[in-house]
Motif scaffolding. Structure first.
Motif, PDB file in Angstrom:
ATOM      1  N   ILE A 253       0.834  -1.202   0.000  1.00 17.36           N
ATOM      2  CA  ILE A 253       0.000   0.000   0.000  1.00 17.36           C
ATOM      3  C   ILE A 253       0.870   1.253   0.000  1.00 17.36           C
ATOM      4  O   ILE A 253       0.638   2.189  -0.770  1.00 17.36           O
ATOM      5  N   ILE A 290       0.578   1.479  14.780  1.00 18.19           N
ATOM      6  CA  ILE A 290       0.140   2.875  14.744  1.00 18.19           C
ATOM      7  C   ILE A 290       0.389   3.454  13.353  1.00 18.19           C
ATOM      8  O   ILE A 290      -0.464   4.129  12.778  1.00 18.19           O
ATOM      9  N   PHE A 292       0.483   1.837  10.596  1.00 18.67           N
ATOM     10  CA  PHE A 292      -0.510   1.211   9.734  1.00 18.67           C
ATOM     11  C   PHE A 292      -1.820   1.995   9.787  1.00 18.67           C
ATOM     12  O   PHE A 292      -2.366   2.420   8.773  1.00 18.67           O
ATOM     13  N   VAL A 293      -2.327   2.213  11.016  1.00 19.65           N
ATOM     14  CA  VAL A 293      -3.614   2.894  11.176  1.00 19.65           C
ATOM     15  C   VAL A 293      -3.546   4.313  10.616  1.00 19.65           C
ATOM     16  O   VAL A 293      -4.410   4.747   9.849  1.00 19.65           O
ATOM     17  N   VAL A 296      -3.366   4.442   6.742  1.00 23.47           N
ATOM     18  CA  VAL A 296      -4.629   4.157   6.084  1.00 23.47           C
ATOM     19  C   VAL A 296      -5.610   5.306   6.282  1.00 23.47           C
ATOM     20  O   VAL A 296      -6.315   5.706   5.356  1.00 23.47           O
ATOM     21  N   LEU A 297      -5.631   5.863   7.495  1.00 22.58           N
ATOM     22  CA  LEU A 297      -6.575   6.943   7.789  1.00 22.58           C
ATOM     23  C   LEU A 297      -6.242   8.209   7.024  1.00 22.58           C
ATOM     24  O   LEU A 297      -7.105   8.839   6.412  1.00 22.58           O
ATOM     25  N   GLY A 300      -5.104   6.781   2.953  1.00 17.92           N
ATOM     26  CA  GLY A 300      -6.219   5.982   2.458  1.00 17.92           C
ATOM     27  C   GLY A 300      -6.129   5.661   0.993  1.00 17.92           C
ATOM     28  O   GLY A 300      -5.074   5.277   0.500  1.00 17.92           O
ATOM     29  N   ASP A 301      -7.236   5.822   0.300  1.00 20.35           N
ATOM     30  CA  ASP A 301      -7.256   5.495  -1.118  1.00 20.35           C
ATOM     31  C   ASP A 301      -6.318   6.400  -1.895  1.00 20.35           C
ATOM     32  O   ASP A 301      -5.836   6.044  -2.952  1.00 20.35           O
TER      33      ASP A 301
END
Lengths: 320, 285
Positions: A253, A290, A292-293, A296-297, A300-301
């Motif tokens: 990602i 952390i 990772f979260v 993504v937050l 994100g996309d």
């Protein structure tokens, strides 16, 4: 979702290769070990990139095929005494066969169900190797031989030679996957990713394409596993834990999903960061979670597009 | 044989407590909370600490359940609520990240060793059922699962709240259009599911050991339960849990080498016949 133009892509690949070789020249024993690990992680991440970035199949159980490749290498070469090259080929074939078996069930499921199934199956494979005495259970297996390179006058037991071998394997995987991504097969995968219903309506056997992608990704992950087994001369169920599957997914990602070079670069950054963090604290996984979260937050996309744009800009500048 | 059946039923009831929350939250909110297993672990650890401090299993039961419900609620308000509108992929990834965080946090707080939660004194020893002698505590585990299943069934089928929840699973937009505050229903269901996961953690404490990392094994089984049972349905979670519990238990006894593969085979067979799971929720035909 089109890959960057071939000129800038090749230039970027050459830059990356030059950096790897430059590091190989100046690094000591430990650095060469890290370089081999980076190359192996890059192969694993590029294989998952085919699933996530191209076909849109987010697998959380990819470490299973990595582990199957490693155990295959250990089983054929250390236990049955096959020549290492033959053992590698056989282990990759076993990885492909296992991916076919898992894929037959998994690709029937869409979206979140695919993620749940891959996580579940990955953990079952892990549990199986933990228990199975034939493969050494928790203790794993040792004595995995490295490729015999004496025919070309090299000794793979030398970390410097093995690091070069791993980098060469990563380059080979990059070239092969790059061709695959640009082929009609890769285009079809992207079409499925973007609009599965429409692609199906056009008469495309969507399930078979997904299954093929899953098998190729499984085989390449198994190849990475055979190298990892040779690197440490040892295999254990640790190689296929859910944490590794998660780590590789972060790498993909962060690397931009569809960009093989971006993913390979992210793999290098990841191994280096983990090496630093784990020397600082035992709880480096907390930092990782952390990260990772937050990633993504916050991204994100958009991280896919943002990083691809950045990568393209850098590649263009370097290519000049 | 009867002992194995009881063992299977005991595992099934633990899995039911764990997966019913996971399943209904998924059916209602389309939200996959991979950190559900972490709340199970949290319940077990808080229960362990409470039991060590007070010596009472029953206080541990209450404390563990409440802790998981409260932490689940806070997670929802602080983090997960924001992900409602996002893609399912993001939800999965964020909650997967939470597993890492939960695992390391448990290691830092409770250390890296396994402990056993002491069961209640009144349930120590064995009882005779169906002609076999069986640990009383394990019968209690089965009873807890059955009672919770009955209460949930009654609550879902016979109460107004249950009707709202069922309507929300079937058609979320329409339910909201009827003027029902679906957000509040989501929150209540989410917290209840988390509390049940915590309850399962404490109840499992005296049977399985309590250790950092105990969340992953049960999470995987719970995911299998949800997938084969059909997401969103109470009956699906129950049937799925019984199937998985039995296959796991009998697999370990009869074919220990391939027990993990058996579960995979079961999942493959169910999905080949019914890709939606055995008893999926949704509009009834």
């Amino acid at each position: 979702m089109n890959p960057p133009a071939s000129g800038s892509r090749h230039a970027a690949a050459l830059v990356l290769l030059a950096v790897a070789l430059g590091y190989w020249l100046v690094s000591g024993y430990y650095g060469k070990e890290i370089l081999a690990e980076i190359a192996i992680t890059a192969i694993l991440a590029m294989s998952l990139s085919l699933l996530v970035g191209q076909a849109g199949l987010v697998s959380l159980g990819h470490a299973a095929f990595f582990g199957i490749g490693a155990y295959g290498m250990a089983g054929f070469a250390a236990k049955l005494g096959w020549p290492p090259a033959l053992a590698m080929a056989a282990a990759v074939a076993v990885g492909a066969a296992a991916a076919l078996l898992v894929g037959l069930v998994a690709v029937r499921l869409a979206g979140v169900f695919f993620i749940m199934i891959t996580l579940a199956v990955g953990e079952m494979v892990h549990a199986w190797f933990l228990k199975d005495r034939a493969f050494g259970g928790v203790g794993g297996m040792s004595g995995v031989p490295r490729l015999d390179l004496s025919a070309v006058g090299l000794d793979a037991a030398d970390p410097a030679v093995f690091a070069l071998l791993a980098v060469a394997a990563a380059l080979l995987v990059y070239v092969l996957l790059d061709r695959l991504v640009l082929s009609p097969f890769g285009q079809t995968l992207r079409a499925i990713h973007q609009n599965e219903e429409r692609t199906r309506a056009l008469g495309c056997p969507v399930g078979r394409y997904k299954l093929a992608a899953f098998v190729v990704a499984g085989a390449v992950a198994a190849l990475a596993g055979t190298l990892a087994a040779q690197r440490s001369a040892f295999v254990s169920p640790e190689l296929m834990t859910w944490t590794l599957s998660g780590e590789i997914l972060i790498v993909v990602i962060v690397g931009g999903g569809a960009s093989l070079l971006g993913v390979a670069t992210a793999a290098a950054l990841w191994v280096a960061l983990r090496d630093q963090l784990s020397s600082l604290t035992d709880h480096w996984m907390l930092a990782m979670g952390i990260l990772f979260v937050v990633l993504v937050l916050v991204a994100g996309d958009g991280i896919d597009g943002a990083l691809r744009g950045l990568w393209r800009r850098v590649a263009r500048q370097r290519g000049r | 044989m009867i002992i194995q059946l009881l063992n299977g039923m005991q595992l099934a009831m633990l899995l039911f407590l764990l997966s019913v929350g996971l399943s209904v939250v998924f059916g209602l909110m389309r939200f996959v909370n991979l950190a559900h297993g972490t709340l199970f672990m949290l319940g077990a650890f808080v229960g362990l600490s409470t039991a060590e401090a007070t010596g009472s299993f029953w206080l541990a039961l209450v404390a563990g359940t409440l802790a998981s419900a409260v932490v689940g609620g806070l997670l929802y308000l602080g983090l997960l609520r924001r992900l409602q509108a996002e893609s399912p992929l993001k939800q999965v990834l964020v909650t997967f990240g939470l597993i890492f965080i939960g695992l390391e946090a448990a290691r830092m707080i409770w250390g890296d060793y396994a402990a056993r939660l002491p069961g209640p004194a009144m349930l120590a020893g064995s009882s005779e059922v169906f002609g076999v002698v069986y640990p009383t505590y394990r019968l209690f585990v089965i009873a807890v699962g059955l009672v919770v299943a009955a209460v949930l069934y009654f609550g879902l089928e016979r109460t107004r709240i249950g009707a709202i929840v069922r309507a929300g699973v079937d058609d979320r937009t329409m339910t909201a259009a009827l003027g029902i505050d679906i957000g509040r229903v989501f929150f209540a269901v989410f917290v209840l599911g988390c509390g049940l996961a915590g309850l399962a953690g404490v109840v499992a404490g005296p049977v399985l050991s309590v250790y950092a990392g105990m969340d992953m094994g049960v999470l995987i089984l719970a995911l299998v339960v949800v997938v084969i049972g059909g997401p969103g349905s109470l009956k699906g979670a129950f049937v799925g849990a019984v199937l998985v519990g039995m296959v796991e238990t009998f697999g370990q006894v009869w074919l220990p080498e391939v027990a993990g593969m058996l579960l995979y085979g079961l999942m493959a067979a169910v999905l080949a016949l019914r890709p939606q799971g055995l008893l999926p929720a949704g509009p009834r035909p």
